[in-house]
Design a protein around this motif. Structure first.
Motif, PDB file in Angstrom:
ATOM      1  N   LYS A 110       0.829  -1.211   0.000  1.00 47.84           N
ATOM      2  CA  LYS A 110       0.000   0.000   0.000  1.00 47.84           C
ATOM      3  C   LYS A 110       0.859   1.255   0.000  1.00 47.84           C
ATOM      4  O   LYS A 110       0.603   2.206  -0.747  1.00 47.84           O
ATOM      5  N   ALA A 111       1.884   1.246   0.849  1.00 45.20           N
ATOM      6  CA  ALA A 111       2.758   2.414   0.944  1.00 45.20           C
ATOM      7  C   ALA A 111       3.470   2.695  -0.374  1.00 45.20           C
ATOM      8  O   ALA A 111       3.773   3.841  -0.703  1.00 45.20           O
ATOM      9  N   ALA A 112       3.720   1.629  -1.149  1.00 43.20           N
ATOM     10  CA  ALA A 112       4.407   1.782  -2.430  1.00 43.20           C
ATOM     11  C   ALA A 112       3.450   2.130  -3.567  1.00 43.20           C
ATOM     12  O   ALA A 112       3.876   2.348  -4.702  1.00 43.20           O
ATOM     13  N   GLY A 113       2.143   2.174  -3.269  1.00 37.60           N
ATOM     14  CA  GLY A 113       1.164   2.515  -4.288  1.00 37.60           C
ATOM     15  C   GLY A 113       0.862   1.384  -5.255  1.00 37.60           C
ATOM     16  O   GLY A 113       0.383   1.627  -6.369  1.00 37.60           O
ATOM     17  N   ILE A 114       1.125   0.145  -4.845  1.00 35.08           N
ATOM     18  CA  ILE A 114       0.861  -1.018  -5.691  1.00 35.08           C
ATOM     19  C   ILE A 114      -0.448  -1.670  -5.246  1.00 35.08           C
ATOM     20  O   ILE A 114      -0.571  -2.075  -4.086  1.00 35.08           O
ATOM     21  N   ARG A 115      -1.406  -1.746  -6.138  1.00 30.53           N
ATOM     22  CA  ARG A 115      -2.669  -2.415  -5.830  1.00 30.53           C
ATOM     23  C   ARG A 115      -2.412  -3.902  -5.583  1.00 30.53           C
ATOM     24  O   ARG A 115      -1.446  -4.466  -6.090  1.00 30.53           O
ATOM     25  N   SER A 116      -3.328  -4.536  -4.837  1.00 31.01           N
ATOM     26  CA  SER A 116      -3.068  -5.946  -4.532  1.00 31.01           C
ATOM     27  C   SER A 116      -4.345  -6.758  -4.391  1.00 31.01           C
ATOM     28  O   SER A 116      -5.390  -6.258  -3.981  1.00 31.01           O
ATOM     29  N   VAL A 117      -4.211  -8.039  -4.752  1.00 29.94           N
ATOM     30  CA  VAL A 117      -5.252  -9.051  -4.612  1.00 29.94           C
ATOM     31  C   VAL A 117      -4.608 -10.244  -3.922  1.00 29.94           C
ATOM     32  O   VAL A 117      -3.443 -10.565  -4.180  1.00 29.94           O
TER      33      VAL A 117
END
Length: 375
Positions: A110-117
Motif C-alpha cells: 500500500k505504501a508503495a502505491g501497488i494495488r493488490s489481490v
C-alpha cells in the motif's frame, strides 16, 4: 487504465508444489496469459528457480517471465518474499498490481502505491490450530492478518472460506469475491481400457475399492474410513493417494488398506475411474477439489460434515460426522455397486457440479484486476 499492465504474482508454489496450490497458480497464470492481449505482462516472483519440471508447466510466452531475488541465502530469500525487498523489485519492474496466490502478501504494498489481490484458500490454521505446530500457527496468522490489511480485494475459493475471512479477519463483505476452482478436464474424459489395466497392474489394485485422495495427515481423518472397513463387505478395500506424514504410520494396519504416493495426474484419473466409491473423511477443508474430480469421474461420494464439503459436493453426496465410523460405513453401503439409487445420485451430483464448470476463473480474476487498475 495504463497502456501496459504489469502484474506481479507470487510464484513460490508454482515452482515448488506439484499439487494443490501449485496447480492453482500454474493453471491461473496459463489461463491469464491466454486471456489477455499483448499489453499485459505477468512477472512471476519466486525465491529461487525451484523444480524445472514444475517451472516448465508454465507455458512459454512473451507475456510471462520469472523473477528471482539477488539474495544469497535461504533466509534472505524468504525475507525478500514477504518484505520490502520484493516491493522494491516490483517498483523497479513497473508492477501496478500484485496477486498473492497463496494467502499472503508482502508488507509495504500500500505504501508503495501497488494495488493488490490475495487468494485465500482456507483458514484451517485458525479453525483447527491443533493440527499445526504452535509456531507455524503464529506465522500463518500473522501473514493472514497482514494480507487482510494490505489487500484491496480478497478472493475466497468458497463461500465457507469467505465466511471465515469475514469472521476471523474482520474483513467487510464488499472486499471479498468468491471465485471457485474448477477441476482439470482430464477427469471428465474416459480412459481406454488398456490404460486402466496398466495402472491397475502397476499399483496392484484390488478388484473393488474405495478411493481417497489428499495428504495423509491427521486433519484428513483417513482413520475414519479405515475403521469403517470393518463394517463393509470383506472384498472392499481402501486405496488412499497422497503424501504420507507420520499420521500414515499410525493408522491401523490392515491388508485391505493401500497407501499410494507419487501418483501422476494421469494415473490419478485412472484410479478414479476404477474405484467404486470416493470417500473424503476430512474434518475441515477450504473447498474440496477431489470431490469435484470424483464426481466428474462418475463416482458417488461420502464425505464429512462440518466445513465446506456439502458446498463442493451438493445434496446427493452423503455426509457423516467425522467421528462416526458406523455411520460412515452405512453411507458407503448405500453407494456400492448395485445399491438402489446409486446411479441416480451420481447423475444428480454431476448436474450439481456443472456450476463449477465454465467458471472462466481467469476471466473473473481479470475483472478484479481491471476494477482495481481503473480506480
Amino acid at each position: 487504465m495504463a497502456q501496459n499492465m504489469i502484474i506481479g504474482m507470487d510464484a513460490k508454489r508454482l515452482v515448488h508444489n506439484a499439487t494443490g496450490l501449485g496447480n492453482y497458480g500454474r493453471t491461473l497464470v496459463n489461463d491469464l496469459v491466454a486471456a489477455t492481449t499483448d499489453d499485459w505482462h505477468f512477472r512471476l516472483y519466486a525465491p529461487d528457480e525451484g523444480r524445472p519440471d514444475l517451472r516448465s508447466k508454465v507455458l512459454p510466452s512473451t507475456k510471462a517471465s520469472f523473477t528471482y531475488p539477488e539474495a544469497a541465502t535461504g533466509l534472505q530469500r524468504s525475507l525478500w518474499r514477504i518484505g520490502r525487498g520484493i516491493v522494491r523489485d516490483m517498483q523497479r519492474d513497473g508492477v501496478c498490481l500484485y496477486h498473492g496466490l497463496t494467502g499472503e502478501l508482502p508488507r509495504g504494498l500500500k505504501a508503495a502505491g501497488i494495488r493488490s489481490v490475495v487468494t485465500i484458500h482456507d483458514l484451517i490454521f485458525l479453525r483447527h490450530p491443533e493440527y499445526y505446530h504452535w509456531l507455524d500457527t503464529k506465522i500463518y496468522a500473522w501473514k493472514f492478518r497482514n494480507a487482510c490489511r494490505e489487500a484491496d480485494r480478497i478472493i475466497a475459493i468458497s463461500e465457507r472460506t469467505k465466511q471465515d475471512v469475514m469472521e476471523l479477519g474482520s474483513v467487510p463483505e464488499d472486499r471479498i469475491r468468491v471465485i471457485y476452482q474448477s477441476c482439470a478436464p482430464k477427469f471428465r474424459d474416459l480412459l481406454q481400457e488398456d490404460v486402466l489395466q496398466q495402472v491397475r497392474r502397476k499399483y496392484g489394485l484390488p478388484q473393488r475399492f474405495l478411493l481417497s485422495v489428499g495428504t495423509i495427515e491427521e486433519r484428513k481423518n483417513l482413520a475414519l474410513a479405515v475403521h469403517a472397513l470393518a463394517s463393509l463387505p470383506s472384498d472392499i478395500h481402501l486405496v488412499a493417494v497422497g503424501r504420507q506424514t507420520r499420521y500414515a504410520r499410525q493408522l491401523p494396519k490392515s491388508s485391505r488398506v493401500h497407501l499410494l504416493s507419487g501418483v501422476s495426474d494421469d494415473e490419478l484419473a485412472a484410479l478414479y475411474q476404477q474405484a467404486e466409491v470416493f470417500v473424503y473423511p476430512s474434518r475441515y477443508e477450504g473447498f474440496g477439489i477431489p470431490i469435484i474430480e470424483a464426481i466428474h469421474s462418475g463416482l458417488p461420494v461420502v464425505a464429512c460434515s462440518g466445513s465446506c464439503l456439502e458446498e463442493a459436493g451438493g445434496p446427493d453426496c452423503l455426509y457423516v460426522s467425522p467421528d462416526d465410523a458406523e455411520g460412515f460405513a452405512h453411507a458407503v453401503t448405500q453407494l456400492l455397486m448395485g445399491a438402489e439409487g446409486r446411479e441416480e445420485r451420481i447423475r444428480r451430483s454431476q448436474q450439481y457440479v456443472r456450476r463449477f464448470e465454465g467458471q472462466d476463473v481467469a476471466g473473473q480474476v481479470l475483472t478484479i484486476y481491471q476494477e482495481l487498475l481503473s480506480l
